[in-house]
Enzyme design. Structure first.
Site, PDB file in Angstrom:
ATOM      1  N   LYS A  20      -7.365   9.772  19.959  1.00 27.24           N
ATOM      2  CA  LYS A  20      -6.544  10.000  21.153  1.00 27.24           C
ATOM      3  C   LYS A  20      -5.504  11.053  20.860  1.00 27.24           C
ATOM      4  O   LYS A  20      -4.987  11.126  19.745  1.00 27.24           O
ATOM      5  CB  LYS A  20      -5.827   8.700  21.551  1.00 27.24           C
ATOM      6  CG  LYS A  20      -6.619   7.812  22.471  1.00 27.24           C
ATOM      7  CD  LYS A  20      -5.690   6.762  23.062  1.00 27.24           C
ATOM      8  CE  LYS A  20      -6.438   5.662  23.777  1.00 27.24           C
ATOM      9  NZ  LYS A  20      -5.541   4.559  24.133  1.00 27.24           N
ATOM     10  N   HIS A  67       7.053  -3.324  27.315  1.00 28.40           N
ATOM     11  CA  HIS A  67       6.866  -3.571  25.871  1.00 28.40           C
ATOM     12  C   HIS A  67       8.127  -4.209  25.281  1.00 28.40           C
ATOM     13  O   HIS A  67       8.052  -5.176  24.525  1.00 28.40           O
ATOM     14  CB  HIS A  67       6.648  -2.255  25.108  1.00 28.40           C
ATOM     15  CG  HIS A  67       5.376  -1.528  25.405  1.00 28.40           C
ATOM     16  ND1 HIS A  67       5.353  -0.193  25.728  1.00 28.40           N
ATOM     17  CD2 HIS A  67       4.083  -1.935  25.402  1.00 28.40           C
ATOM     18  CE1 HIS A  67       4.096   0.192  25.908  1.00 28.40           C
ATOM     19  NE2 HIS A  67       3.310  -0.843  25.720  1.00 28.40           N
ATOM     20  N   SER A  76       2.227   2.823  30.010  1.00 29.42           N
ATOM     21  CA  SER A  76       2.706   4.087  29.444  1.00 29.42           C
ATOM     22  C   SER A  76       2.070   5.265  30.175  1.00 29.42           C
ATOM     23  O   SER A  76       2.726   6.277  30.434  1.00 29.42           O
ATOM     24  CB  SER A  76       2.361   4.165  27.946  1.00 29.42           C
ATOM     25  OG  SER A  76       3.032   3.146  27.243  1.00 29.42           O
ATOM     26  N   ARG A 125      -0.444  -8.353  31.510  1.00 29.47           N
ATOM     27  CA  ARG A 125       0.128  -7.975  32.802  1.00 29.47           C
ATOM     28  C   ARG A 125      -0.673  -8.581  33.938  1.00 29.47           C
ATOM     29  O   ARG A 125      -0.295  -9.572  34.522  1.00 29.47           O
ATOM     30  CB  ARG A 125       0.153  -6.443  32.939  1.00 29.47           C
ATOM     31  CG  ARG A 125       1.165  -5.778  32.039  1.00 29.47           C
ATOM     32  CD  ARG A 125       0.962  -4.300  31.987  1.00 29.47           C
ATOM     33  NE  ARG A 125      -0.373  -3.996  31.501  1.00 29.47           N
ATOM     34  CZ  ARG A 125      -0.793  -2.801  31.132  1.00 29.47           C
ATOM     35  NH1 ARG A 125      -0.004  -1.765  31.249  1.00 29.47           N
ATOM     36  NH2 ARG A 125      -2.013  -2.616  30.666  1.00 29.47           N
TER      37      ARG A 125
HETATM   38  O1  PNS Z   1      -1.094  -0.183  23.597  1.00 24.98           O
HETATM   39  P1  PNS Z   1      -2.584  -0.313  23.496  1.00 24.98           P
HETATM   40  O2  PNS Z   1      -3.233   1.044  23.347  1.00 24.98           O
HETATM   41  O3  PNS Z   1      -3.169  -1.130  24.605  1.00 24.98           O
HETATM   42  O4  PNS Z   1      -2.841  -1.129  22.121  1.00 24.98           O
HETATM   43  C1  PNS Z   1      -4.140  -1.442  21.719  1.00 24.98           C
HETATM   44  C2  PNS Z   1      -4.180  -1.883  20.257  1.00 24.98           C
HETATM   45  C3  PNS Z   1      -3.484  -0.905  19.355  1.00 24.98           C
HETATM   46  C4  PNS Z   1      -3.515  -3.232  20.131  1.00 24.98           C
HETATM   47  C5  PNS Z   1      -5.686  -1.997  19.900  1.00 24.98           C
HETATM   48  O5  PNS Z   1      -6.334  -0.828  20.280  1.00 24.98           O
HETATM   49  C6  PNS Z   1      -5.938  -2.233  18.423  1.00 24.98           C
HETATM   50  O6  PNS Z   1      -5.655  -3.287  17.894  1.00 24.98           O
HETATM   51  N1  PNS Z   1      -6.499  -1.207  17.750  1.00 24.98           N
HETATM   52  C7  PNS Z   1      -6.797  -1.244  16.350  1.00 24.98           C
HETATM   53  C8  PNS Z   1      -8.295  -1.217  16.100  1.00 24.98           C
HETATM   54  C9  PNS Z   1      -8.872  -2.619  16.008  1.00 24.98           C
HETATM   55  O7  PNS Z   1      -8.383  -3.475  15.309  1.00 24.98           O
HETATM   56  N2  PNS Z   1      -9.992  -2.831  16.733  1.00 24.98           N
HETATM   57  C10 PNS Z   1     -10.774  -4.045  16.672  1.00 24.98           C
HETATM   58  C11 PNS Z   1     -10.235  -5.204  17.456  1.00 24.98           C
HETATM   59  S1  PNS Z   1      -9.958  -4.851  19.085  1.00 24.98           S
END
Ligand code: PNS
Length: 165
Positions: free
Chosen positions: A45, A21, A132, A94
């Site tokens: 979560k 990150h 993570s 990745r």
């Molecule tokens: O580190 P992560 O858990 O892979 O991050 C994922 C994240 C936070 C970028 C993604 O889950 C997110 O944008 N969540 C917010 C909800 C949202 O906007 N959902 C609709 C589009 S995917």
């Protein structure tokens, strides 16, 4: 969109922030004048680190970057981006396995907010396997994580799992 007008957002759960990150955040901070690291509060979560702990750790490990701000959000990322007037979402990619979900998310975000771009950076090879979840598992069972996370995070993990130095 010219680079000097970009307010970039690096979103994630960051439970906890890893060297992978941090690499993406540092590269975004070199490319764009303002970068907001946006930490997701996901009520569905149960994270290892609380929202405040995650925000605090990110603040500590990005203290050397003057154009970084750390913030948190719940709900849709595009709503957060609009609220803070962000116009670019920066994410790390990745392996091929990341592609499908990232592609879905990028297209969903584009549908909801056409004015916001998404950009992907390939992670450094040495971090391409990092996640993570993997780090939490290694730390939980007492494995070494010092090459995988910043020292502040290594310490925080040790405290969580009570492997005192
Ligand atoms: O580190 P992560 O858990 O892979 O991050 C994922 C994240 C936070 C970028 C993604 O889950 C997110 O944008 N969540 C917010 C909800 C949202 O906007 N959902 C609709 C589009 S995917």
């Amino acid at each position: 969109m010219e680079a000097q007008h970009v307010k970039a957002i690096c979103p994630g759960s960051f439970d906890p922030i890893t060297n992978g990150h941090l690499d993406i955040i540092e590269r975004a901070a070199q490319l764009f004048p303002r970068v907001i690291v946006a930490v997701l509060e996901n009520p569905n979560k149960k994270p290892l680190f609380s929202l405040m702990e995650r925000v605090d750790l990110i603040g500590q490990v990005t203290a050397h970057l003057s154009n970084i701000e750390v913030s948190c959000f719940s709900g849709l990322l595009v709503d957060f981006a609009r609220r803070v007037e962000g116009n670019l979402i920066v994410k790390g990619l990745r392996a091929i396995s990341d592609f499908e979900i990232e592609f879905q998310m990028a297209l969903s975000n584009k549908k909801m907010a056409p004015e916001i771009e998404t950009m992907f950076m390939m992670t450094k090879n040495e971090y391409s396997f990092l996640s993570s979840s993997m780090i939490k598992e290694i730390a939980h069972f007492g494995g070494a994580v010092h090459d995988l996370v910043p020292p502040q995070v290594e310490k925080a993990l040790a405290l969580k799992f009570e492997h005192y130095f």
